[in-house]
Motif scaffolding. Structure first.
Motif, PDB file in Angstrom:
ATOM      1  N   PRO A  72       5.607   3.813   6.145  1.00  0.00           N
ATOM      2  CA  PRO A  72       5.752   4.663   4.952  1.00  0.00           C
ATOM      3  C   PRO A  72       6.242   3.845   3.749  1.00  0.00           C
ATOM      4  CG  PRO A  72       6.727   5.721   6.869  1.00  0.00           C
ATOM      5  CD  PRO A  72       6.350   4.326   7.287  1.00  0.00           C
ATOM      6  N   GLY A  73       5.594   4.044   2.614  1.00  0.00           N
ATOM      7  CA  GLY A  73       6.005   3.389   1.374  1.00  0.00           C
ATOM      8  C   GLY A  73       5.455   1.993   1.163  1.00  0.00           C
ATOM      9  N   LYS A  74       4.872   1.364   2.175  1.00  0.00           N
ATOM     10  CA  LYS A  74       4.321   0.007   2.003  1.00  0.00           C
ATOM     11  C   LYS A  74       2.952   0.121   1.349  1.00  0.00           C
ATOM     12  CE  LYS A  74       3.433  -4.421   4.026  1.00  0.00           C
ATOM     13  NZ  LYS A  74       3.803  -5.210   2.911  1.00  0.00           N
ATOM     14  N   PRO A  75       2.798  -0.461   0.158  1.00  0.00           N
ATOM     15  CA  PRO A  75       1.514  -0.357  -0.549  1.00  0.00           C
ATOM     16  C   PRO A  75       0.396  -1.102   0.166  1.00  0.00           C
ATOM     17  CG  PRO A  75       3.121  -1.580  -1.865  1.00  0.00           C
ATOM     18  CD  PRO A  75       3.790  -1.199  -0.587  1.00  0.00           C
ATOM     19  N   THR A  76      -0.821  -0.756  -0.226  1.00  0.00           N
ATOM     20  CA  THR A  76      -2.031  -1.361   0.324  1.00  0.00           C
ATOM     21  C   THR A  76      -2.577  -2.385  -0.669  1.00  0.00           C
ATOM     22  OG1 THR A  76      -3.530   0.225  -0.701  1.00  0.00           O
ATOM     23  CG2 THR A  76      -2.571   0.856   1.439  1.00  0.00           C
ATOM     24  N   GLU A  77      -3.736  -2.898  -0.369  1.00  0.00           N
ATOM     25  CA  GLU A  77      -4.440  -3.802  -1.287  1.00  0.00           C
ATOM     26  C   GLU A  77      -5.351  -3.027  -2.242  1.00  0.00           C
ATOM     27  OE1 GLU A  77      -3.940  -7.175  -1.560  1.00  0.00           O
ATOM     28  OE2 GLU A  77      -2.273  -6.704  -0.231  1.00  0.00           O
ATOM     29  N   GLY A  78      -5.239  -1.713  -2.244  1.00  0.00           N
ATOM     30  CA  GLY A  78      -6.069  -0.872  -3.110  1.00  0.00           C
ATOM     31  C   GLY A  78      -6.535   0.394  -2.407  1.00  0.00           C
ATOM     32  N   CYS A  79      -6.462   0.382  -1.102  1.00  0.00           N
ATOM     33  CA  CYS A  79      -6.876   1.545  -0.308  1.00  0.00           C
ATOM     34  C   CYS A  79      -5.824   2.648  -0.379  1.00  0.00           C
ATOM     35  CB  CYS A  79      -7.072   1.129   1.149  1.00  0.00           C
ATOM     36  SG  CYS A  79      -8.425  -0.043   1.388  1.00  0.00           S
ATOM     37  N   VAL A  80      -6.134   3.766   0.269  1.00  0.00           N
ATOM     38  CA  VAL A  80      -5.183   4.865   0.430  1.00  0.00           C
ATOM     39  C   VAL A  80      -4.837   4.896   1.911  1.00  0.00           C
ATOM     40  CG1 VAL A  80      -4.848   7.357   0.240  1.00  0.00           C
ATOM     41  CG2 VAL A  80      -6.176   6.139  -1.507  1.00  0.00           C
ATOM     42  N   ALA A  81      -3.540   4.942   2.234  1.00  0.00           N
ATOM     43  CA  ALA A  81      -3.113   4.878   3.629  1.00  0.00           C
ATOM     44  C   ALA A  81      -2.093   5.963   3.934  1.00  0.00           C
ATOM     45  CB  ALA A  81      -2.528   3.496   3.921  1.00  0.00           C
ATOM     46  N   MET A  82      -2.037   6.339   5.213  1.00  0.00           N
ATOM     47  CA  MET A  82      -1.141   7.419   5.639  1.00  0.00           C
ATOM     48  C   MET A  82      -0.792   7.265   7.115  1.00  0.00           C
ATOM     49  SD  MET A  82      -4.044  10.360   5.599  1.00  0.00           S
ATOM     50  CE  MET A  82      -4.644   9.651   4.100  1.00  0.00           C
ATOM     51  N   ALA A  83       0.075   8.145   7.585  1.00  0.00           N
ATOM     52  CA  ALA A  83       0.480   8.156   8.985  1.00  0.00           C
ATOM     53  C   ALA A  83      -0.731   8.438   9.877  1.00  0.00           C
ATOM     54  CB  ALA A  83       1.569   9.206   9.203  1.00  0.00           C
ATOM     55  N   PRO A  84      -0.751   7.884  11.084  1.00  0.00           N
ATOM     56  CA  PRO A  84      -1.911   8.056  11.974  1.00  0.00           C
ATOM     57  C   PRO A  84      -2.255   9.522  12.257  1.00  0.00           C
ATOM     58  CG  PRO A  84      -0.364   6.468  12.895  1.00  0.00           C
ATOM     59  CD  PRO A  84       0.265   7.017  11.674  1.00  0.00           C
ATOM     60  N   GLY A  85      -1.269  10.355  12.504  1.00  0.00           N
ATOM     61  CA  GLY A  85      -1.554  11.770  12.782  1.00  0.00           C
ATOM     62  C   GLY A  85      -2.163  12.483  11.592  1.00  0.00           C
ATOM     63  N   ASP A  86      -1.663  12.176  10.399  1.00  0.00           N
ATOM     64  CA  ASP A  86      -2.221  12.780   9.180  1.00  0.00           C
ATOM     65  C   ASP A  86      -3.649  12.297   8.939  1.00  0.00           C
ATOM     66  OD1 ASP A  86       0.097  14.247   8.621  1.00  0.00           O
ATOM     67  OD2 ASP A  86       0.942  12.635   7.386  1.00  0.00           O
ATOM     68  N   LEU A  87      -3.894  11.016   9.218  1.00  0.00           N
ATOM     69  CA  LEU A  87      -5.240  10.460   9.037  1.00  0.00           C
ATOM     70  C   LEU A  87      -6.229  11.149   9.978  1.00  0.00           C
ATOM     71  CD1 LEU A  87      -7.145   8.368   7.757  1.00  0.00           C
ATOM     72  CD2 LEU A  87      -6.385   6.752   9.531  1.00  0.00           C
ATOM     73  N   LEU A  88      -5.836  11.352  11.214  1.00  0.00           N
ATOM     74  CA  LEU A  88      -6.726  12.022  12.166  1.00  0.00           C
ATOM     75  C   LEU A  88      -6.993  13.463  11.734  1.00  0.00           C
ATOM     76  CD1 LEU A  88      -8.346  11.824  14.756  1.00  0.00           C
ATOM     77  CD2 LEU A  88      -6.268  12.430  16.027  1.00  0.00           C
ATOM     78  N   TRP A  89      -5.960  14.167  11.283  1.00  0.00           N
ATOM     79  CA  TRP A  89      -6.125  15.536  10.791  1.00  0.00           C
ATOM     80  C   TRP A  89      -7.109  15.562   9.611  1.00  0.00           C
ATOM     81  CZ3 TRP A  89      -4.734  17.369   5.892  1.00  0.00           C
ATOM     82  CH2 TRP A  89      -4.921  18.738   5.705  1.00  0.00           C
ATOM     83  N   LEU A  90      -6.915  14.627   8.677  1.00  0.00           N
ATOM     84  CA  LEU A  90      -7.795  14.540   7.510  1.00  0.00           C
ATOM     85  C   LEU A  90      -9.236  14.249   7.950  1.00  0.00           C
ATOM     86  CD1 LEU A  90      -7.354  14.327   4.270  1.00  0.00           C
ATOM     87  CD2 LEU A  90      -7.795  11.921   4.692  1.00  0.00           C
ATOM     88  N   ALA A  91      -9.409  13.278   8.840  1.00  0.00           N
ATOM     89  CA  ALA A  91     -10.747  12.883   9.299  1.00  0.00           C
ATOM     90  C   ALA A  91     -11.485  14.052   9.944  1.00  0.00           C
ATOM     91  CB  ALA A  91     -10.647  11.716  10.282  1.00  0.00           C
ATOM     92  N   ARG A  92     -10.767  14.848  10.695  1.00  0.00           N
ATOM     93  CA  ARG A  92     -11.404  15.985  11.369  1.00  0.00           C
ATOM     94  C   ARG A  92     -11.754  17.112  10.404  1.00  0.00           C
ATOM     95  NH1 ARG A  92      -7.472  15.864  16.636  1.00  0.00           N
ATOM     96  NH2 ARG A  92      -8.704  14.332  17.825  1.00  0.00           N
ATOM     97  N   GLY A  93     -11.134  17.119   9.216  1.00  0.00           N
ATOM     98  CA  GLY A  93     -11.355  18.199   8.257  1.00  0.00           C
ATOM     99  C   GLY A  93     -12.353  17.908   7.160  1.00  0.00           C
ATOM    100  N   ILE A  94     -12.701  16.642   6.970  1.00  0.00           N
ATOM    101  CA  ILE A  94     -13.604  16.308   5.869  1.00  0.00           C
ATOM    102  C   ILE A  94     -15.056  16.528   6.267  1.00  0.00           C
ATOM    103  CG2 ILE A  94     -11.988  14.680   4.822  1.00  0.00           C
ATOM    104  CD1 ILE A  94     -13.649  12.395   5.992  1.00  0.00           C
TER     105      ILE A  94
END
Length: 166
Positions: free
Chosen positions: A133-155
């Motif tokens: 949490p809070g560590k920036p990326t090289e330009g991407c958007v990043a999040m916690a693994p559980g939130d990413l999976l939830w997002l992926a299943r909803g898009i």
């Protein structure tokens, strides 16, 4: 904006009535994205694909594609295949998609500077897992693994990532 859009806000990503904590590029949001600037580009970015590690997880959607051992992403502006998925061995600069860490176990692809990449305008903007949490990326958007999976299943293929101008 559509109810299917993912919207970056100061409080995180907003999607389907939920706010998800996220990090963005170390360079903040920009309207003049350049390769290596570490910034997240402002704009309406279509979701154009999803990749996952089949040895680490089940497919999150029926349209997600597996990441194979030789899969790479070209990030070298000199490469004729700049800002596309390529295969090893590859003579130009690239990112390895099948990493030893879990950062790219699940990757949502946007259409930033794609499919015809303009050299120097910045390679892929992914939505992926954060390092912490809070560590920036090289330009991407990043999040916690559980939130990413939830997002992926909803898009859907109509979903866009909306990054407002600074």
């Amino acid at each position: 904006m559509s109810p299917e859009d993912i919207v970056l806000t100061p409080a995180g990503l907003r999607f389907r009535g939920r706010r998800v904590p996220c990090t963005i590029g170390r360079g903040g949001v920009t309207t003049t994205k350049k390769e290596g600037d570490g910034a997240t580009p402002a704009g309406h970015h279509r979701i154009v694909g999803m990749l996952y590690r089949p040895d680490r997880m089940a497919p999150p959607t029926d349209w997600a594609l597996p990441i194979g051992p030789g899969d790479l992403w070209s990030d070298d502006p000199r490469d004729p295949d700049y800002n596309t998925m390529v295969r090893a061995p590859h003579p130009f600069g690239h990112e390895t998609l099948r990493r030893p860490d879990p950062l790219y176990d699940l990757v949502i692809l946007t259409d930033w500077n794609w499919p015809e990449g303009v050299a120097g305008c910045g390679s892929a903007i992914f939505v992926h897992r954060w390092r912490r949490p809070g560590k920036p990326t090289e330009g991407c958007v990043a999040m916690a693994p559980g939130d990413l999976l939830w997002l992926a299943r909803g898009i859907t293929r109509r979903t866009r990532l909306i990054v407002p101008q600074p």
